[in-house]
Design an enzyme around this catalytic site. Structure first.
Site, PDB file in Angstrom:
ATOM      1  N   HIS A  56       0.838  -1.211   0.000  1.00  0.00           N
ATOM      2  CA  HIS A  56       0.000   0.000   0.000  1.00  0.00           C
ATOM      3  C   HIS A  56       0.869   1.255   0.000  1.00  0.00           C
ATOM      4  O   HIS A  56       1.212   1.798   1.040  1.00  0.00           O
ATOM      5  CB  HIS A  56      -0.888  -0.033   1.249  1.00  0.00           C
ATOM      6  CG  HIS A  56      -2.016   0.933   1.218  1.00  0.00           C
ATOM      7  ND1 HIS A  56      -3.249   0.642   1.763  1.00  0.00           N
ATOM      8  CD2 HIS A  56      -2.133   2.188   0.723  1.00  0.00           C
ATOM      9  CE1 HIS A  56      -4.057   1.668   1.611  1.00  0.00           C
ATOM     10  NE2 HIS A  56      -3.399   2.628   0.979  1.00  0.00           N
ATOM     11  N   ASN A  90      -4.969   5.771  -7.237  1.00  0.00           N
ATOM     12  CA  ASN A  90      -5.585   7.104  -7.205  1.00  0.00           C
ATOM     13  C   ASN A  90      -4.617   8.185  -7.678  1.00  0.00           C
ATOM     14  O   ASN A  90      -4.274   9.124  -6.964  1.00  0.00           O
ATOM     15  CB  ASN A  90      -6.141   7.422  -5.818  1.00  0.00           C
ATOM     16  CG  ASN A  90      -5.100   7.349  -4.717  1.00  0.00           C
ATOM     17  OD1 ASN A  90      -4.033   6.760  -4.893  1.00  0.00           O
ATOM     18  ND2 ASN A  90      -5.401   7.954  -3.587  1.00  0.00           N
ATOM     19  N   ASP A 150      -8.645   2.480  -3.412  1.00  0.00           N
ATOM     20  CA  ASP A 150      -8.214   3.081  -2.151  1.00  0.00           C
ATOM     21  C   ASP A 150      -8.242   4.600  -2.214  1.00  0.00           C
ATOM     22  O   ASP A 150      -7.808   5.216  -3.183  1.00  0.00           O
ATOM     23  CB  ASP A 150      -6.805   2.631  -1.777  1.00  0.00           C
ATOM     24  CG  ASP A 150      -6.373   3.210  -0.449  1.00  0.00           C
ATOM     25  OD1 ASP A 150      -6.985   2.853   0.563  1.00  0.00           O
ATOM     26  OD2 ASP A 150      -5.453   4.040  -0.434  1.00  0.00           O
ATOM     27  N   ASP A 303       0.818   2.590   3.753  1.00  0.00           N
ATOM     28  CA  ASP A 303      -0.083   3.654   3.292  1.00  0.00           C
ATOM     29  C   ASP A 303       0.699   4.962   3.153  1.00  0.00           C
ATOM     30  O   ASP A 303       0.226   6.042   3.511  1.00  0.00           O
ATOM     31  CB  ASP A 303      -1.273   3.828   4.230  1.00  0.00           C
ATOM     32  CG  ASP A 303      -2.400   4.656   3.604  1.00  0.00           C
ATOM     33  OD1 ASP A 303      -2.297   4.994   2.406  1.00  0.00           O
ATOM     34  OD2 ASP A 303      -3.369   4.967   4.316  1.00  0.00           O
ATOM     35  N   PRO A 321      -5.638  14.128   4.155  1.00  0.00           N
ATOM     36  CA  PRO A 321      -5.217  13.063   5.066  1.00  0.00           C
ATOM     37  C   PRO A 321      -4.055  12.259   4.499  1.00  0.00           C
ATOM     38  O   PRO A 321      -3.981  12.008   3.297  1.00  0.00           O
ATOM     39  CB  PRO A 321      -6.479  12.189   5.181  1.00  0.00           C
ATOM     40  CG  PRO A 321      -7.181  12.382   3.872  1.00  0.00           C
ATOM     41  CD  PRO A 321      -6.888  13.806   3.450  1.00  0.00           C
TER      42      PRO A 321
END
EC number: 3.5.2.3
Length: 428
Positions: A56, A90, A150, A303, A321
Site C-alpha cells: 500500500h 488514485n 483506495d 499507506d 489526510p
C-alpha cells in the site's frame, strides 16, 4: 556479479554467518570463500531479513509529481528496506486502464531501485459506478493482480460483488478501503471522547466495521480473495477473526501509524496527524498489535501518502489526510511490536515480507533465507537509533508524524536480486 554479506545473523538467530550471492541468487550460507570480484558488506552481527514488501504505497505519479515521483518513492522504499512496493491507483489520470498501469510499471523498471507493481482501480475513475478494465490490466505488461479504489470505498454492494466474482478468473485480489461513506460525511477524527472535547466531527468505528463485515460475506459466497486495507478498529479485528474461522479468503493489513499513534495526538490540532482512517484509541492500538502478532491481521503496509506543504500546513478541516511511511516503517514496527515482545525478527519477516508477498502474488519476494532463493534482502542494525527529520527523507514531501522522534533499528543495506540498492542511508 557476486556479493558477500559477512557476519550476518539470518532472522536475528544463531551465530553470524557469511552469505554468498551470485547472479541474484543465494548460493552459500556459512563460512564462504570470497570471490575476487565480489562486493563485500561487513554485517558485524546485524540481522538479515528477506526484503520488505509494501502492499500500500502512494507514489503520486502520474499527476502529482510535485509531491512524489516513482523515482523518489522508490528511493524512500529502498532506504526503508523494501524490495517491492504496490502503487495505488488514485493517480491523475486514475490507473483504471492498462495504458496507465503499464506506464507505472515501466517507470518503476527505469528507476530500478525496487519492483514497482501498479494496483489497478476497481471502478472507472474511482467513481464507484462501473467496473474498470480489470481483465485488460491483468493481461498488460504490468500483469496487475491487485485492484483497489483506495481513497474511496467501493460502497455499492452489487458492484463489489461483481468485482469479487470477476477477480476469481484473474487470480487477483480486491483490496477494499472500508468506509461506509454515509457514516463519515464531514467526519474529521475518530468518534469518541477526544473528538467531542476538541470539537472534531466524529468518524465512527462502525463505518469501517460494517463494510468489512459486508465484504467478507460477499467474498465468502464468491469464493474470492478480499484484502482489507489499513485496519484501524478493534471491532474490525473481531469481524476478521469471525470471517477467517468460516473459511473466508480474507487478508488484512495494518499501518505502522495505527500500531503506534492514538487520537490523543489530535490535541495539538496539527494536520500532520490527519489520516484516513483516523488515528483511533489506545484500546484499538492494543488490539491491533495483538491481532498482528496472532496473524488475524496478516501484514504491515505503510499507506505511504506524501503531500505538498500547502495541503498539510493549513486548518485541520482543509488538510489532506495522509502520512509518509516507507522509511520509518521498520523502526515503528520495532518500537510497537518487537520491543514489547509481541514479535521477534522472524515475526517481522512474516508481517513485512512473507505475507505481503504472498497476498500480492510475488513468487520471488518474501522467500526464505536459504540457498537457491532469490537474493532480495534487507540488513538491519537492531542496536542503532536515529532521529526522524522529514526534510532529510528521500520523499519530495516531508509530512511525517514522527518529526524529531528517536526511533530504534536502522536499515543498513537493501539488496534487490543481488544488487545493493541502498547502503548506509544512501542510494546506490
Amino acid at each position: 556479479m557476486s556479493l558477500v554479506i559477512k557476519g550476518a545473523r539470518p532472522y536475528g538467530e544463531g551465530e553470524p554467518v557469511d552469505v554468498l550471492v551470485e547472479d541474484g541468487v543465494i548460493t552459500a550460507i556459512g563460512a564462504v570463500e570470497v570471490p575476487e570480484d565480489a562486493e563485500v558488506v561487513e554485517a558485524e552481527g546485524q540481522v538479515l531479513l528477506p526484503g520488505f514488501v509494501d502492499l500500500h504505497t502512494h507514489l503520486r505519479e502520474p499527476g502529482r509529481e510535485d509531491t512524489e515521483t516513482i523515482e523518489t518513492g522508490s528511493a524512500a522504499a529502498a532506504l526503508g528496506g523494501y524490495t517491492a512496493v504496490f502503487a495505488m491507483a488514485n493517480t491523475d489520470p486514475v490507473a483504471d486502464n492498462a495504458l496507465v498501469t503499464d506506464h507505472v510499471w515501466r517507470r518503476g523498471q527505469e528507476a530500478g531501485l525496487v519492483d514497482v507493481h501498479p494496483i489497478g482501480a476497481v471502478t472507472v475513475g474511482l467513481k464507484g459506478e462501473k467496473l474498470a478494465e480489470l481483465g485488460t490490466m491483468a493481461k498488460g505488461t504490468a500483469a496487475v493482480r491487485v485492484f483497489s479504489d483506495d481513497g474511496v470505498c467501493v460502497a455499492d454492494p452489487l458492484l463489489m460483488r461483481r468485482a469479487l466474482e470477476y477477480s476469481t478468473a484473474l487470480d487477483a485480489v480486491i483490496a477494499q478501503h472500508a468506509e461506509e461513506p454515509r457514516l463519515t460525511v464531514g467526519a474529521q477524527a475518530n468518534e469518541g471522547e477526544n473528538s467531542a472535547r476538541l470539537g472534531y466531527p466524529g468518524w465512527p468505528a462502525s463505518a469501517e466495521e460494517s463494510i468489512v463485515a459486508r465484504d467478507c460475506l460477499l467474498a465468502l459466497h464468491a469464493k474470492a480473495r478480499l484484502h482489507v486495507c489499513h485496519v484501524s478498529t478493534s471491532g474490525t479485528v473481531d469481524v476478521l477473526r469471525w470471517a477467517k474461522e468460516r473459511g473466508t479468503k480474507v487478508s488484512a493489513e495494518v499501518t505502522p501509524h495505527h500500531l503506534l499513534l492514538t487520537d490523543e495526538r489530535l490535541a495539538t490540532y496539527d494536520p500532520v496527524n490527519k489520516v484516513n482512517p483516523p488515528l483511533r484509541t489506545g484500546g484499538d492500538v492494543e488490539k491491533l498489535r495483538a491481532a498482528l502478532a496472532e496473524g488475524v491481521i496478516d501484514c504491515v503496509a505503510t499507506d505511504h501518502a506524501p503531500h505538498a506543504v500547502q495541503d498539510k500546513d493549513t486548518e485541520w478541516s482543509a488538510a489532506r489526510p495522509g502520512m509518509l511511511g516507507l522509511q520509518t516503517a521498520l523502526s515503528v514496527v520495532v518500537r510497537a511490536m518487537v520491543e514489547p515482545g509481541l514479535l521477534d525478527w522472524r515475526g517481522v519477516a512474516r508481517v513485512m515480507s512473507e505475507r505481503p508477498a504472498a497476498i500480492g502474488n510475488l513468487p520471488d519476494h518474501g522467500r526464505p533465507l536459504e540457498v537457491g532463493e532469490p537474493a532480495n534482502l534487507t540488513l538491519v542494525d537492531p542496536s542503532a537509533e536515529w532521529t526522524v527529520r522529514g526534510a532529510e527523507l528521500a520523499s519530495i514531501s516531508a509530512n511525517t508524524p514522527y518529526e524529531g522522534m528517536r526511533l530504534p533499528a536502522v536499515v543498513t543495506a537493501t539488496v534487490l536480486r543481488g544488487r545493493i540498492t541502498a547502503r548506509e542511508g544512501k542510494i546506490c
